[in-house]
Design a protein around this motif. Structure first.
Motif, PDB file in Angstrom:
ATOM      1  N   GLN A   1       0.810  -1.219   0.000  1.00 26.07           N
ATOM      2  CA  GLN A   1       0.000   0.000   0.000  1.00 26.07           C
ATOM      3  C   GLN A   1       0.842   1.267   0.000  1.00 26.07           C
ATOM      4  OE1 GLN A   1      -3.308  -0.393  -0.393  1.00 26.07           O
ATOM      5  NE2 GLN A   1      -2.714  -2.550  -0.475  1.00 26.07           N
ATOM      6  N   MET A   2       2.144   1.150  -0.142  1.00 21.61           N
ATOM      7  CA  MET A   2       3.014   2.320  -0.116  1.00 21.61           C
ATOM      8  C   MET A   2       2.714   3.250  -1.292  1.00 21.61           C
ATOM      9  SD  MET A   2       5.070   2.061   2.554  1.00 21.61           S
ATOM     10  CE  MET A   2       6.512   3.047   2.185  1.00 21.61           C
ATOM     11  N   VAL A   3       2.878   4.542  -1.040  1.00 18.73           N
ATOM     12  CA  VAL A   3       2.720   5.553  -2.092  1.00 18.73           C
ATOM     13  C   VAL A   3       4.015   6.347  -2.196  1.00 18.73           C
ATOM     14  CG1 VAL A   3       1.407   7.571  -2.846  1.00 18.73           C
ATOM     15  CG2 VAL A   3       0.245   5.713  -1.619  1.00 18.73           C
ATOM     16  N   PRO A   4       4.650   6.378  -3.377  1.00 12.89           N
ATOM     17  CA  PRO A   4       4.292   5.657  -4.602  1.00 12.89           C
ATOM     18  C   PRO A   4       4.501   4.150  -4.436  1.00 12.89           C
ATOM     19  CG  PRO A   4       6.434   6.681  -4.848  1.00 12.89           C
ATOM     20  CD  PRO A   4       5.892   7.171  -3.545  1.00 12.89           C
ATOM     21  N   PRO A   5       3.866   3.358  -5.279  1.00 14.08           N
ATOM     22  CA  PRO A   5       3.960   1.900  -5.146  1.00 14.08           C
ATOM     23  C   PRO A   5       5.396   1.394  -5.248  1.00 14.08           C
ATOM     24  CG  PRO A   5       2.202   2.526  -6.663  1.00 14.08           C
ATOM     25  CD  PRO A   5       2.991   3.763  -6.409  1.00 14.08           C
ATOM     26  N   LEU A   6       5.688   0.365  -4.479  1.00 17.96           N
ATOM     27  CA  LEU A   6       7.003  -0.254  -4.520  1.00 17.96           C
ATOM     28  C   LEU A   6       7.004  -1.413  -5.513  1.00 17.96           C
ATOM     29  CD1 LEU A   6       7.703  -0.515  -0.681  1.00 17.96           C
ATOM     30  CD2 LEU A   6       8.648   1.178  -2.265  1.00 17.96           C
ATOM     31  N   PRO A   7       8.100  -1.636  -6.224  1.00 22.35           N
ATOM     32  CA  PRO A   7       8.172  -2.812  -7.096  1.00 22.35           C
ATOM     33  C   PRO A   7       8.144  -4.079  -6.247  1.00 22.35           C
ATOM     34  CG  PRO A   7      10.311  -1.717  -6.923  1.00 22.35           C
ATOM     35  CD  PRO A   7       9.319  -0.816  -6.265  1.00 22.35           C
ATOM     36  N   PRO A   8       7.657  -5.172  -6.780  1.00 21.13           N
ATOM     37  CA  PRO A   8       7.521  -6.417  -6.010  1.00 21.13           C
ATOM     38  C   PRO A   8       8.789  -6.857  -5.299  1.00 21.13           C
ATOM     39  CG  PRO A   8       6.367  -6.623  -8.088  1.00 21.13           C
ATOM     40  CD  PRO A   8       7.128  -5.330  -8.151  1.00 21.13           C
ATOM     41  N   HIS A   9       9.947  -6.729  -5.942  1.00 22.41           N
ATOM     42  CA  HIS A   9      11.182  -7.197  -5.310  1.00 22.41           C
ATOM     43  C   HIS A   9      11.519  -6.359  -4.081  1.00 22.41           C
ATOM     44  CE1 HIS A   9      12.847  -3.916  -7.810  1.00 22.41           C
ATOM     45  NE2 HIS A   9      13.811  -3.862  -6.907  1.00 22.41           N
ATOM     46  N   GLU A  10      11.200  -5.052  -4.111  1.00 25.42           N
ATOM     47  CA  GLU A  10      11.477  -4.217  -2.938  1.00 25.42           C
ATOM     48  C   GLU A  10      10.511  -4.531  -1.808  1.00 25.42           C
ATOM     49  OE1 GLU A  10      12.150   0.443  -1.604  1.00 25.42           O
ATOM     50  OE2 GLU A  10      12.229  -0.120  -3.719  1.00 25.42           O
ATOM     51  N   VAL A  11       9.271  -4.840  -2.152  1.00 26.53           N
ATOM     52  CA  VAL A  11       8.311  -5.268  -1.131  1.00 26.53           C
ATOM     53  C   VAL A  11       8.855  -6.483  -0.393  1.00 26.53           C
ATOM     54  CG1 VAL A  11       6.036  -6.294  -0.747  1.00 26.53           C
ATOM     55  CG2 VAL A  11       6.265  -4.320  -2.269  1.00 26.53           C
ATOM     56  N   GLU A  12       9.369  -7.451  -1.144  1.00 19.10           N
ATOM     57  CA  GLU A  12       9.882  -8.672  -0.520  1.00 19.10           C
ATOM     58  C   GLU A  12      11.119  -8.391   0.337  1.00 19.10           C
ATOM     59  OE1 GLU A  12       8.232 -11.509  -0.375  1.00 19.10           O
ATOM     60  OE2 GLU A  12       6.720 -10.351  -1.471  1.00 19.10           O
ATOM     61  N   HIS A  13      11.977  -7.475  -0.108  1.00 23.04           N
ATOM     62  CA  HIS A  13      13.131  -7.099   0.705  1.00 23.04           C
ATOM     63  C   HIS A  13      12.671  -6.493   2.033  1.00 23.04           C
ATOM     64  CE1 HIS A  13      16.156  -8.156  -2.127  1.00 23.04           C
ATOM     65  NE2 HIS A  13      15.903  -7.197  -3.000  1.00 23.04           N
ATOM     66  N   ARG A  14      11.666  -5.643   1.976  1.00 23.48           N
ATOM     67  CA  ARG A  14      11.166  -4.992   3.193  1.00 23.48           C
ATOM     68  C   ARG A  14      10.500  -5.998   4.130  1.00 23.48           C
ATOM     69  NH1 ARG A  14       9.627   1.272   2.530  1.00 23.48           N
ATOM     70  NH2 ARG A  14      11.129   1.825   0.893  1.00 23.48           N
ATOM     71  N   VAL A  15       9.795  -6.942   3.558  1.00 21.93           N
ATOM     72  CA  VAL A  15       9.154  -7.972   4.385  1.00 21.93           C
ATOM     73  C   VAL A  15      10.216  -8.813   5.092  1.00 21.93           C
ATOM     74  CG1 VAL A  15       7.765 -10.082   4.343  1.00 21.93           C
ATOM     75  CG2 VAL A  15       7.040  -8.084   3.021  1.00 21.93           C
ATOM     76  N   SER A  16      11.226  -9.268   4.357  1.00 23.54           N
ATOM     77  CA  SER A  16      12.258 -10.110   4.973  1.00 23.54           C
ATOM     78  C   SER A  16      13.025  -9.338   6.033  1.00 23.54           C
ATOM     79  CB  SER A  16      13.217 -10.656   3.909  1.00 23.54           C
ATOM     80  OG  SER A  16      13.981  -9.625   3.317  1.00 23.54           O
ATOM     81  N   HIS A  17      13.287  -8.067   5.775  1.00 22.76           N
ATOM     82  CA  HIS A  17      13.976  -7.229   6.757  1.00 22.76           C
ATOM     83  C   HIS A  17      13.137  -7.085   8.023  1.00 22.76           C
ATOM     84  CE1 HIS A  17      14.632  -3.087   8.437  1.00 22.76           C
ATOM     85  NE2 HIS A  17      15.844  -3.573   8.528  1.00 22.76           N
ATOM     86  N   ARG A  18      11.827  -6.849   7.851  1.00 19.26           N
ATOM     87  CA  ARG A  18      10.948  -6.690   9.012  1.00 19.26           C
ATOM     88  C   ARG A  18      10.911  -7.956   9.857  1.00 19.26           C
ATOM     89  NH1 ARG A  18       5.687  -3.073   8.859  1.00 19.26           N
ATOM     90  NH2 ARG A  18       7.467  -1.641   8.878  1.00 19.26           N
ATOM     91  N   ILE A  19      10.849  -9.088   9.232  1.00 19.13           N
ATOM     92  CA  ILE A  19      10.803 -10.346   9.979  1.00 19.13           C
ATOM     93  C   ILE A  19      12.119 -10.595  10.713  1.00 19.13           C
ATOM     94  CG2 ILE A  19      10.521 -12.843   9.808  1.00 19.13           C
ATOM     95  CD1 ILE A  19       7.946 -11.120   9.405  1.00 19.13           C
ATOM     96  N   LYS A  20      13.242 -10.288  10.077  1.00 20.58           N
ATOM     97  CA  LYS A  20      14.539 -10.475  10.736  1.00 20.58           C
ATOM     98  C   LYS A  20      14.695  -9.545  11.936  1.00 20.58           C
ATOM     99  CE  LYS A  20      17.094 -12.179   6.718  1.00 20.58           C
ATOM    100  NZ  LYS A  20      18.184 -11.911   5.733  1.00 20.58           N
ATOM    101  N   ARG A  21      14.106  -8.355  11.864  1.00 17.15           N
ATOM    102  CA  ARG A  21      14.155  -7.428  13.003  1.00 17.15           C
ATOM    103  C   ARG A  21      13.547  -8.049  14.254  1.00 17.15           C
ATOM    104  NH1 ARG A  21      10.730  -2.639  11.227  1.00 17.15           N
ATOM    105  NH2 ARG A  21      10.701  -2.290  13.484  1.00 17.15           N
ATOM    106  N   GLN A  22      12.624  -8.942  14.074  1.00 20.95           N
ATOM    107  CA  GLN A  22      11.886  -9.500  15.204  1.00 20.95           C
ATOM    108  C   GLN A  22      12.728 -10.408  16.092  1.00 20.95           C
ATOM    109  OE1 GLN A  22       8.308 -11.240  13.544  1.00 20.95           O
ATOM    110  NE2 GLN A  22       7.645  -9.304  12.651  1.00 20.95           N
ATOM    111  N   ALA A  23      13.964 -10.656  15.703  1.00 21.81           N
ATOM    112  CA  ALA A  23      14.860 -11.464  16.534  1.00 21.81           C
ATOM    113  C   ALA A  23      15.088 -10.823  17.898  1.00 21.81           C
ATOM    114  CB  ALA A  23      16.193 -11.687  15.825  1.00 21.81           C
ATOM    115  N   VAL A  24      14.934  -9.496  17.995  1.00 23.47           N
ATOM    116  CA  VAL A  24      15.132  -8.845  19.295  1.00 23.47           C
ATOM    117  C   VAL A  24      14.080  -9.304  20.296  1.00 23.47           C
ATOM    118  CG1 VAL A  24      16.248  -6.818  18.305  1.00 23.47           C
ATOM    119  CG2 VAL A  24      13.772  -6.787  18.685  1.00 23.47           C
TER     120      VAL A  24
END
Length: 281
Positions: free
Chosen positions: A134-157
């Motif tokens: 839902q980001m504005v402007p829209p993110l390309p699919p590969h960047e969405v996936e990078h952000r998702v993986s980064h967010r999940i890895k952050r949860q290690a704390v």
């Protein structure tokens, strides 16, 4: 490779500048005693020049600091040679996202308050993917996936080998928003329920019935440092994250969080409300 200093490097420099100014010493005087020029001291204080742990201790002693807890906390702030996991995203994601990651990684405890979205550290991958879609402007699919993986890895704390204390105040409105449809929303809320059962995680829900609340609905992250002087507040804004560390600002946001926590249901009552929402899906 990042050329601009990280927020953590800037904070170290700012704390060294505070110590120097309290000692009544100019940058030129400090440089002379350190065997460097004024420009070197200024670059250290803005985070543009590196400094070793040994030199941090030398400067602190030179400035007359006797707080050993603060000195040791500052001495571990210079980036070491060890490459942290988030560095793999350095050329992929905005630098500010990595600054938040570094802040969380070095915090000893975290508190957050959110009224229109769910905490990133408690999001499922499916929910996070919808958020980034839902980001504005829209993110390309590969960047969405990078952000998702980064967010999940952050949860290690929270879920890793050395989890830190985490308190999340979430407004009922955020819990009732359906990101990705019923199935995704249900799985997300069940994930929050499971997380809230962990010893290090406290989830507090502000119900609609609580009425008005302070903070204007702004997302707040309060990261406790190894000593109180190194606490940091991070706020989400349209142009990107904002980091605050002035004593009066920290005190103000502690008061806001305490007020929000007082308006929220107790942990078990909060879980009951989340369960009720899950059952309605």
């Amino acid at each position: 490779m990042r050329t601009a200093p990280t927020v953590r490097q800037q904070r170290l420099g700012a704390e060294l500048r505070k110590l120097r100014e309290r000692a009544g010493m100019t940058a030129t005087q400090a440089g002379a005693r350190l065997g460097a020029d004024q420009a070197r001291v200024s670059n250290i204080e803005t985070g543009r020049a590196g400094i070793s742990a040994a030199r941090v201790r030398i400067l602190a002693e030179m400035y007359g600091c006797t707080d050993q807890g603060l000195i040791e906390a500052l001495a571990v702030m210079p980036p070491g040679r060890k490459r942290r996991w988030w560095e793999e995203y350095r050329e992929i994601l905005p630098a500010a996202m990595l600054d938040i990651t570094e802040l969380e990684h070095h915090a000893v405890a975290l508190r957050t308050a959110q009224t229109s979205s769910l905490p990133g550290l408690l999001q499922t991958a499916a929910h996070a993917r919808v958020v980034f879609d839902q980001m504005v402007p829209p993110l390309p699919p590969h960047e969405v996936e990078h952000r998702v993986s980064h967010r999940i890895k952050r949860q290690a704390v929270l879920f890793g080998d050395s989890p830190i204390a985490y308190t999340a105040v979430i407004h009922e409105a955020a819990l009732r928003m359906r990101f990705g449809g019923r199935r995704t929303t249900r799985a997300q809320l069940e994930h929050i329920l499971a997380a809230s059962e962990r010893d290090n995680i406290t989830v507090l829900v502000i119900p609609f019935e609580a009425g008005e609340y302070p903070g204007s609905g702004q997302t707040i992250l309060y990261a406790a440092g190894p000593v109180p002087q190194l606490d940091t507040v991070q706020l989400d804004q349209w142009h990107g994250p904002c980091f605050l560390d002035a004593e009066d600002q920290l005190a103000n946001y502690r008061n806001i969080l305490e007020r929000l926590e007082s308006l929220a249901l107790k942990p078990e009552e909060s879980r009951d409300l989340v369960r009720t929402i899950v059952q309605s899906l």
